[in-house]
Design a protein around this motif. Structure first.
Motif, PDB file in Angstrom:
ATOM      1  N   GLU A 113      57.663 -21.072  -8.114  1.00 51.44           N
ATOM      2  CA  GLU A 113      57.096 -21.686  -7.239  1.00 51.44           C
ATOM      3  C   GLU A 113      58.452 -22.846  -6.445  1.00 51.44           C
ATOM      4  O   GLU A 113      57.923 -22.892  -4.831  1.00 51.44           O
ATOM      5  CB  GLU A 113      56.172 -23.319  -7.968  1.00 51.44           C
ATOM      6  N   ARG A 114      59.361 -22.606  -6.794  1.00 52.36           N
ATOM      7  CA  ARG A 114      60.595 -23.595  -5.790  1.00 52.36           C
ATOM      8  C   ARG A 114      60.753 -22.085  -4.876  1.00 52.36           C
ATOM      9  O   ARG A 114      61.190 -22.581  -3.274  1.00 52.36           O
ATOM     10  CB  ARG A 114      61.887 -23.807  -6.465  1.00 52.36           C
ATOM     11  N   PHE A 115      60.384 -21.193  -5.173  1.00 48.48           N
ATOM     12  CA  PHE A 115      60.935 -19.948  -4.345  1.00 48.48           C
ATOM     13  C   PHE A 115      60.001 -19.574  -3.025  1.00 48.48           C
ATOM     14  O   PHE A 115      60.627 -19.482  -1.999  1.00 48.48           O
ATOM     15  CB  PHE A 115      60.835 -18.571  -4.942  1.00 48.48           C
ATOM     16  N   ALA A 116      58.766 -20.166  -3.158  1.00 45.16           N
ATOM     17  CA  ALA A 116      57.710 -20.346  -2.524  1.00 45.16           C
ATOM     18  C   ALA A 116      57.849 -21.190  -1.806  1.00 45.16           C
ATOM     19  O   ALA A 116      58.181 -21.276  -0.113  1.00 45.16           O
ATOM     20  CB  ALA A 116      56.880 -19.790  -2.946  1.00 45.16           C
ATOM     21  N   GLN A 117      58.490 -22.394  -2.323  1.00 47.37           N
ATOM     22  CA  GLN A 117      58.193 -23.605  -1.514  1.00 47.37           C
ATOM     23  C   GLN A 117      59.256 -23.641  -0.266  1.00 47.37           C
ATOM     24  O   GLN A 117      59.078 -23.860   0.451  1.00 47.37           O
ATOM     25  CB  GLN A 117      58.647 -25.218  -2.071  1.00 47.37           C
ATOM     26  N   THR A 118      60.427 -22.997  -0.598  1.00 46.67           N
ATOM     27  CA  THR A 118      62.123 -22.567   0.160  1.00 46.67           C
ATOM     28  C   THR A 118      61.628 -22.042   0.957  1.00 46.67           C
ATOM     29  O   THR A 118      62.347 -22.216   2.078  1.00 46.67           O
ATOM     30  CB  THR A 118      62.624 -22.260  -0.570  1.00 46.67           C
ATOM     31  N   ALA A 119      60.609 -21.693   0.948  1.00 52.91           N
ATOM     32  CA  ALA A 119      60.698 -20.132   1.618  1.00 52.91           C
ATOM     33  C   ALA A 119      59.757 -20.692   3.219  1.00 52.91           C
ATOM     34  O   ALA A 119      59.853 -20.780   4.240  1.00 52.91           O
ATOM     35  CB  ALA A 119      59.506 -18.816   1.190  1.00 52.91           C
ATOM     36  N   VAL A 120      58.486 -22.009   2.121  1.00 53.40           N
ATOM     37  CA  VAL A 120      57.912 -22.504   3.445  1.00 53.40           C
ATOM     38  C   VAL A 120      59.000 -23.709   3.749  1.00 53.40           C
ATOM     39  O   VAL A 120      58.414 -23.370   5.747  1.00 53.40           O
ATOM     40  CB  VAL A 120      56.763 -23.449   2.010  1.00 53.40           C
ATOM     41  N   ASP A 121      59.676 -24.542   3.891  1.00 55.95           N
ATOM     42  CA  ASP A 121      60.175 -25.401   4.161  1.00 55.95           C
ATOM     43  C   ASP A 121      61.418 -25.088   5.257  1.00 55.95           C
ATOM     44  O   ASP A 121      61.376 -25.000   6.259  1.00 55.95           O
ATOM     45  CB  ASP A 121      60.688 -25.797   2.991  1.00 55.95           C
ATOM     46  N   MET A 122      61.982 -23.942   4.466  1.00 61.40           N
ATOM     47  CA  MET A 122      62.527 -22.747   5.566  1.00 61.40           C
ATOM     48  C   MET A 122      62.465 -22.691   6.999  1.00 61.40           C
ATOM     49  O   MET A 122      62.679 -22.962   8.027  1.00 61.40           O
ATOM     50  CB  MET A 122      63.408 -22.020   4.387  1.00 61.40           C
ATOM     51  N   THR A 123      60.907 -21.675   6.867  1.00 60.59           N
ATOM     52  CA  THR A 123      60.304 -21.158   8.069  1.00 60.59           C
ATOM     53  C   THR A 123      59.811 -22.435   8.960  1.00 60.59           C
ATOM     54  O   THR A 123      60.229 -22.759   9.885  1.00 60.59           O
ATOM     55  CB  THR A 123      59.443 -20.782   7.429  1.00 60.59           C
ATOM     56  N   GLU A 124      59.610 -23.155   8.104  1.00 63.70           N
ATOM     57  CA  GLU A 124      58.879 -24.554   9.382  1.00 63.70           C
ATOM     58  C   GLU A 124      60.225 -24.700   9.627  1.00 63.70           C
ATOM     59  O   GLU A 124      59.579 -25.613  10.964  1.00 63.70           O
ATOM     60  CB  GLU A 124      58.153 -25.856   7.985  1.00 63.70           C
ATOM     61  N   LYS A 125      61.349 -25.165   9.242  1.00 59.57           N
ATOM     62  CA  LYS A 125      62.638 -25.871   9.453  1.00 59.57           C
ATOM     63  C   LYS A 125      63.118 -25.142  11.254  1.00 59.57           C
ATOM     64  O   LYS A 125      62.811 -25.592  11.604  1.00 59.57           O
ATOM     65  CB  LYS A 125      62.821 -25.688   8.643  1.00 59.57           C
TER      66      LYS A 125
END
Lengths: 144, 222, 309
Positions: A113-125
């Motif tokens: 989950e953390r991996f997926a969330q990091t990918a989402v967050d970084m992409t958004e940022k």
């Protein structure tokens, strides 16, 4: 610009983030395809020049994903990587590319989950930050 | 080793503004050890410079070369095959290397990429500290192997001054009081008596006081 | 007698000597130094004139000494190795002596880091021990430091500083020994608040017999407020202010603190008079020169002895 899809390079440690990415996959967790994963034997193996080259060649953001503190397979590669990332952030600020395009993240192999969330967050940022100015300027150059 | 630190990017970018093609020259000696201007740093600076230029819509071609020793003419000669393609040279060596390139290539502008800082030693990974000022007449034999000229803020030959507190210098608590170190060492060696001797005023002619210095070894001169 | 210095004569007479200090102004305002010096006239035997103290630019000690000399007082030319090389120092010594100044205090000086020109080059051509030696050789051998003869050598009465409270404590007497060996005639110490530690230092001084070779003047600085006491304790390098002093200052209302500070100074002088080897007092009332007469009087140091010139 509104259709901007960032390209993000993630240097993922074989012992944690890379396995976490597998975990995310097997759990059918969605994460953006913007993130291009490069497997490394340890986050400490990622040198400053690797991060810079990724940006120079057009990545809009880069992150290094290493093990949780105290969990590095090679003792302190993650700590070394964090220091290097901090150094590169400063250098990028100096040349007006912006240190915020580069991040260090920590996770364990089980944290799909953390991996997926990091990918989402970084992409958004990075989407908010816009394209890597190196890339856009050279495109403009070509157009001219 | 001779230590150095990279100059701010802004300053480097500013001095390279007129150029499109440069040689970026590192050195395999001291600046490699102090992580200021070795092959690795040449790669990082090259990448950063090229990106910086691109963000302003310009292009900078950088030829990266790291010489074995930039302060020796034999090695600087290796640049001959590349120099013509470059409009300017940026050197990541200490001031000695920069000057050697300037001497060899008279019509090529050369810019320093680092600030040469001091002669020092590595205290631990990533930390370097000043140890020697090259005064030309070493006193380390009198002072237990710790240099009061390089390491005392007031370069007292008969210290410590009244500002030594808990082994630290009054100028900065991060600086060890050189005379505390000297005293501790003399005690450990059983040489306390040596402290009683007044060290006379120094003859600075062997140092910078005598103007630029030169060493000539007749047995080696060709 | 090595010199014509009044201070030397007073030490020779066996009386306790008293000195104070004046900081020259930060501007071309001679009135300021004259005004400060006049407050001290008749109460002290000689007046130290600081040399760019705390590494802040001020009127030169030499020029201010001349003004004090013109008042019929005895200036002590302070000179630091921080700002001058040996040529400039010797030149100023010749000049000062030509103006009738015959006392000096040889110091290394506060580091420029603390002052208003931290970007200035540090000279430190020689250190304070070598400085004393140089002035002594000028006087006793008639030689410049470089070895040439001096016509009419300057006869300076040579002072130096000692800080009994700096570290390492075990070196503090030995360092004094180096200054004595170099030719120091008198010593002015750092401000003394920790009397026990000072007395312990004096014991070491006597063990080496240094008290018979050099005239030691105990440094006294009255504190105006508890704030100043705390500042001295925590911020001034090489200063030892015991907690009892802070408590004592804090124990009286603010308006009474200056009086308490003076009382502490007077008591210290009374106690130190009894210490063998203490030959006088150096009262440094920083920007509080008007209180020096009161301290000198209350400490029973008046009238000042008259010596034949």
């Amino acid at each position: 610009m509104e259709n901007f899809e960032p390209t993000i390079v993630a240097f993922c440690c074989h012992y944690c983030a890379y396995t976490a990415a597998d975990m995310a996959g097997s759990k059918r967790l969605c994460y953006p395809s913007n993130v291009k994963i490069i497997r490394v034997p340890c986050s400490g193996k990622v040198d400053s020049i690797h991060i810079l080259k990724a940006l120079e060649m057009g990545a809009d953001g880069v992150y290094v994903a290493g093990c949780l503190e105290g969990d590095c397979h090679f003792k302190n590669g993650n700590i070394e990587a964090s220091k290097r990332v901090a150094y590169i952030k400063k250098l990028l600020d100096e040349i007006n590319i912006g240190g915020e395009r580069v991040e260090m993240v920590l996770m364990s192999a089980g944290m799909g989950e953390r991996f997926a969330q990091t990918a989402v967050d970084m992409t958004e940022k990075i989407r908010k930050l816009g394209p890597n100015p190196v890339k856009s300027a050279s495109k403009a150059d070509h157009a001219a | 080793m001779i230590t150095a630190e990279r100059k701010p990017m802004e300053e480097l970018i500013e001095c390279l503004k007129p150029y499109h093609r440069i040689l970026l020259v590192g050195c395999n000696e001291c600046v490699t050890v102090c992580a200021a201007g070795g092959r690795k740093e040449v790669g990082i600076l090259s990448s950063a410079l090229q990106m910086a230029f691109k963000t302003e819509g310009k292009n900078l071609e950088v030829k990266e070369i790291t010489l074995e020793r930039q302060c020796d003419p034999e090695y600087v000669e290796e640049l001959v095959t590349h120099i013509d393609q470059a409009e300017a040279v940026m050197s990541m060596a200490c001031g000695c290397g920069v000057q050697e390139i300037a001497r060899r290539f008279k019509d090529k502008p050369v810019y320093p990429a680092v600030n040469t800082t001091f002669m020092g030693a590595s205290e631990r990974q990533g930390v370097w500290a000043e140890r020697c000022q090259g005064c030309g007449e070493c006193v380390l034999g009198l002072t237990g192997g710790i240099c009061p000229i390089a390491r005392c803020s007031k370069q007292l030959l008969n210290g410590p001054c009244g500002g030594s507190t808990n082994g630290k210098c009054e100028v900065d608590p991060d600086i060890d009081c050189a005379w505390q170190l000297i005293w501790d060492r003399l005690k450990a060696l059983g040489l306390e008596d040596r402290y009683e001797e007044n060290i006379p005023a120094k003859d600075w002619r062997t140092g910078r006081g005598g103007g630029p210095r030169k060493i000539i070894r007749e047995d080696l001169v060709k | 007698m090595k010199t014509e210095s009044v201070l030397e004569k007073i030490f020779a007479s066996g009386e306790l000597a008293v000195t104070s200090e004046c900081g020259p102004p930060r501007g071309a305002v001679p009135e300021k130094i004259i005004e400060k010096a006049k407050m001290l006239k008749g109460y002290v035997d000689a007046v130290n004139v600081t040399d760019n103290q705390t590494a802040m630019v001020r009127m030169s000690s030499f020029a201010a000494c001349v003004f004090i000399k013109q008042l019929g007082m005895n200036p002590i030319l302070q000179m630091v190795t921080r700002d001058r090389n040996r040529l400039a120092m010797q030149a100023d010594i010749l000049g000062a002596y030509s103006h009738g100044i015959n006392n000096m205090l040889c110091l290394s000086g506060d580091h420029p880091h603390f002052g208003d020109h931290p970007m200035a080059a540090n000279v430190h051509d020689i250190d304070s021990v070598q400085f004393v030696q140089m002035v002594k050789d000028m006087r006793d051998n008639g030689k410049f430091q470089g070895g040439d003869d001096i016509s009419n050598p300057p006869k300076m009465f040579i002072g130096a500083a000692a800080n009994p409270f700096a570290d390492p404590f075990e070196l503090r007497v030995a360092r004094l020994g180096k200054k004595v060996k170099a030719g120091t005639d008198f010593i002015q110490t750092q401000c003394i608040y920790n009397l026990d530690k000072f007395e312990k230092w004096m014991e070491g001084v006597r063990d080496r017999g240094l008290h018979e070779k050099v005239n030691i003047m105990a440094g006294i600085t009255p504190m105006k407020t508890v704030g100043m006491a705390k500042y001295m304790k925590n911020r001034v390098p090489g200063m030892d202010v015991p907690d009892e002093i802070i408590k004592r200052m804090a124990g009286v209302p603010k308006e009474k603190q200056p009086d308490e500070g003076i009382k502490i100074s007077v008591e210290a002088i009374e106690r130190l008079k009894a210490v063998e080897g203490v030959k006088g007092f150096h009262i440094m009332a920083i920007e509080w020169e008007q209180k020096v007469p009161e301290i000198v009087e209350k400490a029973g140091l008046l009238p000042r002895p008259k010596v034949d010139l």
